[in-house]
Motif scaffolding. Sequence first.
Motif, PDB file in Angstrom:
ATOM      1  N   ASP A  61      15.378  51.349  30.944  1.00 31.90           N
ATOM      2  CA  ASP A  61      16.614  50.947  30.275  1.00 31.90           C
ATOM      3  C   ASP A  61      17.440  50.026  31.169  1.00 31.90           C
ATOM      4  O   ASP A  61      17.217  49.918  32.375  1.00 31.90           O
ATOM      5  CB  ASP A  61      17.407  52.151  29.782  1.00 31.90           C
ATOM      6  CG  ASP A  61      18.174  52.895  30.862  1.00 31.90           C
ATOM      7  OD1 ASP A  61      18.296  52.401  31.988  1.00 31.90           O
ATOM      8  OD2 ASP A  61      18.673  53.988  30.575  1.00 31.90           O
ATOM      9  N   GLY A  62      18.392  49.349  30.565  1.00 25.55           N
ATOM     10  CA  GLY A  62      19.192  48.360  31.269  1.00 25.55           C
ATOM     11  C   GLY A  62      20.072  48.922  32.365  1.00 25.55           C
ATOM     12  O   GLY A  62      20.280  48.268  33.379  1.00 25.55           O
ATOM     13  N   VAL A  63      20.601  50.128  32.188  1.00 20.26           N
ATOM     14  CA  VAL A  63      21.451  50.720  33.223  1.00 20.26           C
ATOM     15  C   VAL A  63      20.622  51.031  34.468  1.00 20.26           C
ATOM     16  O   VAL A  63      21.011  50.696  35.586  1.00 20.26           O
ATOM     17  CB  VAL A  63      22.194  51.969  32.706  1.00 20.26           C
ATOM     18  CG1 VAL A  63      22.957  52.653  33.844  1.00 20.26           C
ATOM     19  CG2 VAL A  63      23.142  51.599  31.569  1.00 20.26           C
ATOM     20  N   ALA A  64      19.452  51.652  34.280  1.00 20.16           N
ATOM     21  CA  ALA A  64      18.583  51.952  35.423  1.00 20.16           C
ATOM     22  C   ALA A  64      18.142  50.655  36.106  1.00 20.16           C
ATOM     23  O   ALA A  64      18.107  50.573  37.342  1.00 20.16           O
ATOM     24  CB  ALA A  64      17.370  52.755  34.964  1.00 20.16           C
ATOM     25  N   PHE A  65      17.816  49.644  35.327  1.00 24.58           N
ATOM     26  CA  PHE A  65      17.445  48.337  35.877  1.00 24.58           C
ATOM     27  C   PHE A  65      18.596  47.760  36.697  1.00 24.58           C
ATOM     28  O   PHE A  65      18.419  47.326  37.839  1.00 24.58           O
ATOM     29  CB  PHE A  65      17.052  47.388  34.733  1.00 24.58           C
ATOM     30  CG  PHE A  65      17.097  45.941  35.095  1.00 24.58           C
ATOM     31  CD1 PHE A  65      16.178  45.400  35.989  1.00 24.58           C
ATOM     32  CD2 PHE A  65      18.052  45.105  34.537  1.00 24.58           C
ATOM     33  CE1 PHE A  65      16.228  44.047  36.326  1.00 24.58           C
ATOM     34  CE2 PHE A  65      18.097  43.761  34.859  1.00 24.58           C
ATOM     35  CZ  PHE A  65      17.184  43.243  35.762  1.00 24.58           C
ATOM     36  N   ALA A  66      19.804  47.770  36.126  1.00 26.04           N
ATOM     37  CA  ALA A  66      20.972  47.210  36.811  1.00 26.04           C
ATOM     38  C   ALA A  66      21.267  47.973  38.099  1.00 26.04           C
ATOM     39  O   ALA A  66      21.594  47.364  39.124  1.00 26.04           O
ATOM     40  CB  ALA A  66      22.183  47.233  35.876  1.00 26.04           C
ATOM     41  N   GLN A  67      21.143  49.284  38.076  1.00 24.08           N
ATOM     42  CA  GLN A  67      21.379  50.081  39.279  1.00 24.08           C
ATOM     43  C   GLN A  67      20.337  49.768  40.357  1.00 24.08           C
ATOM     44  O   GLN A  67      20.671  49.688  41.542  1.00 24.08           O
ATOM     45  CB  GLN A  67      21.403  51.564  38.942  1.00 24.08           C
ATOM     46  CG  GLN A  67      22.635  51.942  38.148  1.00 24.08           C
ATOM     47  CD  GLN A  67      22.589  53.343  37.572  1.00 24.08           C
ATOM     48  OE1 GLN A  67      21.523  53.886  37.299  1.00 24.08           O
ATOM     49  NE2 GLN A  67      23.766  53.911  37.357  1.00 24.08           N
ATOM     50  N   ALA A  68      19.085  49.571  39.954  1.00 21.29           N
ATOM     51  CA  ALA A  68      18.037  49.225  40.915  1.00 21.29           C
ATOM     52  C   ALA A  68      18.310  47.852  41.533  1.00 21.29           C
ATOM     53  O   ALA A  68      18.125  47.658  42.740  1.00 21.29           O
ATOM     54  CB  ALA A  68      16.666  49.242  40.239  1.00 21.29           C
ATOM     55  N   VAL A  69      18.766  46.902  40.726  1.00 18.42           N
ATOM     56  CA  VAL A  69      19.098  45.577  41.249  1.00 18.42           C
ATOM     57  C   VAL A  69      20.256  45.684  42.237  1.00 18.42           C
ATOM     58  O   VAL A  69      20.210  45.129  43.337  1.00 18.42           O
ATOM     59  CB  VAL A  69      19.444  44.592  40.110  1.00 18.42           C
ATOM     60  CG1 VAL A  69      20.046  43.306  40.669  1.00 18.42           C
ATOM     61  CG2 VAL A  69      18.223  44.284  39.276  1.00 18.42           C
ATOM     62  N   LYS A  70      21.318  46.397  41.861  1.00 22.83           N
ATOM     63  CA  LYS A  70      22.495  46.527  42.724  1.00 22.83           C
ATOM     64  C   LYS A  70      22.150  47.187  44.058  1.00 22.83           C
ATOM     65  O   LYS A  70      22.753  46.870  45.083  1.00 22.83           O
ATOM     66  CB  LYS A  70      23.611  47.314  42.032  1.00 22.83           C
ATOM     67  CG  LYS A  70      24.402  46.493  41.061  1.00 22.83           C
ATOM     68  CD  LYS A  70      25.202  45.419  41.771  1.00 22.83           C
ATOM     69  CE  LYS A  70      26.120  44.699  40.813  1.00 22.83           C
ATOM     70  NZ  LYS A  70      26.757  43.542  41.421  1.00 22.83           N
ATOM     71  N   ALA A  71      21.176  48.104  44.049  1.00 19.74           N
ATOM     72  CA  ALA A  71      20.779  48.766  45.295  1.00 19.74           C
ATOM     73  C   ALA A  71      20.184  47.768  46.289  1.00 19.74           C
ATOM     74  O   ALA A  71      20.384  47.887  47.495  1.00 19.74           O
ATOM     75  CB  ALA A  71      19.781  49.885  45.001  1.00 19.74           C
ATOM     76  N   GLU A  72      19.451  46.780  45.787  1.00 19.37           N
ATOM     77  CA  GLU A  72      18.811  45.782  46.655  1.00 19.37           C
ATOM     78  C   GLU A  72      19.621  44.503  46.803  1.00 19.37           C
ATOM     79  O   GLU A  72      19.577  43.854  47.850  1.00 19.37           O
ATOM     80  CB  GLU A  72      17.431  45.406  46.102  1.00 19.37           C
ATOM     81  CG  GLU A  72      16.374  46.454  46.323  1.00 19.37           C
ATOM     82  CD  GLU A  72      14.991  45.926  45.954  1.00 19.37           C
ATOM     83  OE1 GLU A  72      14.545  44.938  46.565  1.00 19.37           O
ATOM     84  OE2 GLU A  72      14.393  46.511  45.033  1.00 19.37           O
ATOM     85  N   PHE A  73      20.339  44.128  45.750  1.00 19.77           N
ATOM     86  CA  PHE A  73      21.076  42.867  45.727  1.00 19.77           C
ATOM     87  C   PHE A  73      22.493  43.120  45.201  1.00 19.77           C
ATOM     88  O   PHE A  73      22.807  42.781  44.059  1.00 19.77           O
ATOM     89  CB  PHE A  73      20.349  41.836  44.846  1.00 19.77           C
ATOM     90  CG  PHE A  73      18.935  41.562  45.279  1.00 19.77           C
ATOM     91  CD1 PHE A  73      18.677  40.650  46.285  1.00 19.77           C
ATOM     92  CD2 PHE A  73      17.878  42.240  44.689  1.00 19.77           C
ATOM     93  CE1 PHE A  73      17.381  40.406  46.701  1.00 19.77           C
ATOM     94  CE2 PHE A  73      16.575  42.007  45.099  1.00 19.77           C
ATOM     95  CZ  PHE A  73      16.318  41.088  46.111  1.00 19.77           C
ATOM     96  N   PRO A  74      23.342  43.714  46.018  1.00 24.58           N
ATOM     97  CA  PRO A  74      24.670  44.119  45.530  1.00 24.58           C
ATOM     98  C   PRO A  74      25.577  42.960  45.112  1.00 24.58           C
ATOM     99  O   PRO A  74      26.536  43.175  44.378  1.00 24.58           O
ATOM    100  CB  PRO A  74      25.275  44.881  46.715  1.00 24.58           C
ATOM    101  CG  PRO A  74      24.493  44.451  47.904  1.00 24.58           C
ATOM    102  CD  PRO A  74      23.126  44.083  47.414  1.00 24.58           C
ATOM    103  N   ALA A  75      25.277  41.747  45.533  1.00 25.07           N
ATOM    104  CA  ALA A  75      26.138  40.612  45.201  1.00 25.07           C
ATOM    105  C   ALA A  75      25.858  40.010  43.830  1.00 25.07           C
ATOM    106  O   ALA A  75      26.632  39.178  43.359  1.00 25.07           O
ATOM    107  CB  ALA A  75      25.998  39.523  46.275  1.00 25.07           C
TER     108      ALA A  75
END
Length: 123
Positions: A62-76
């Motif tokens: 889902d999009g929330v899990a995807f977004a959280q995974a992105v933020k963990a590696e690329f917070p900017a």
Amino acid sequence: MGRISLVVDDEPAVRKFISAILQREHFQTVEAGDGAHGLRIVQELGDEVALIVSDIHMPNGDGVAFAQAVKAEFPAVPIILVSGQAERHPEFGFIRKPFLPSALLNAVREIVADNSRTVPANC
């Protein structure tokens, strides 16, 4: 260098609609059909990704899990989630489907401006 945006949605017509809007704002767009594919693209492109617009409800992540995974590696990386059903998630921008191009562009301008104020200059 152009700005790269990633559009993640399981519906091809929605991806094309969002991509066309972003291209008019001089974003180069890359598309993915689900969160798993989207995450692979972000990992490949890294800091070249200037914006992500993702559906929340998709198969294969889902999009929330995807977004959280992105933020963990690329917070900017600024992220806008879109959905016809879900509620706003406090960590990310949000617009409700269906939306007009102007609503998406307003959300993009807002989240990019907010992100540039909160990210340290050396990121």
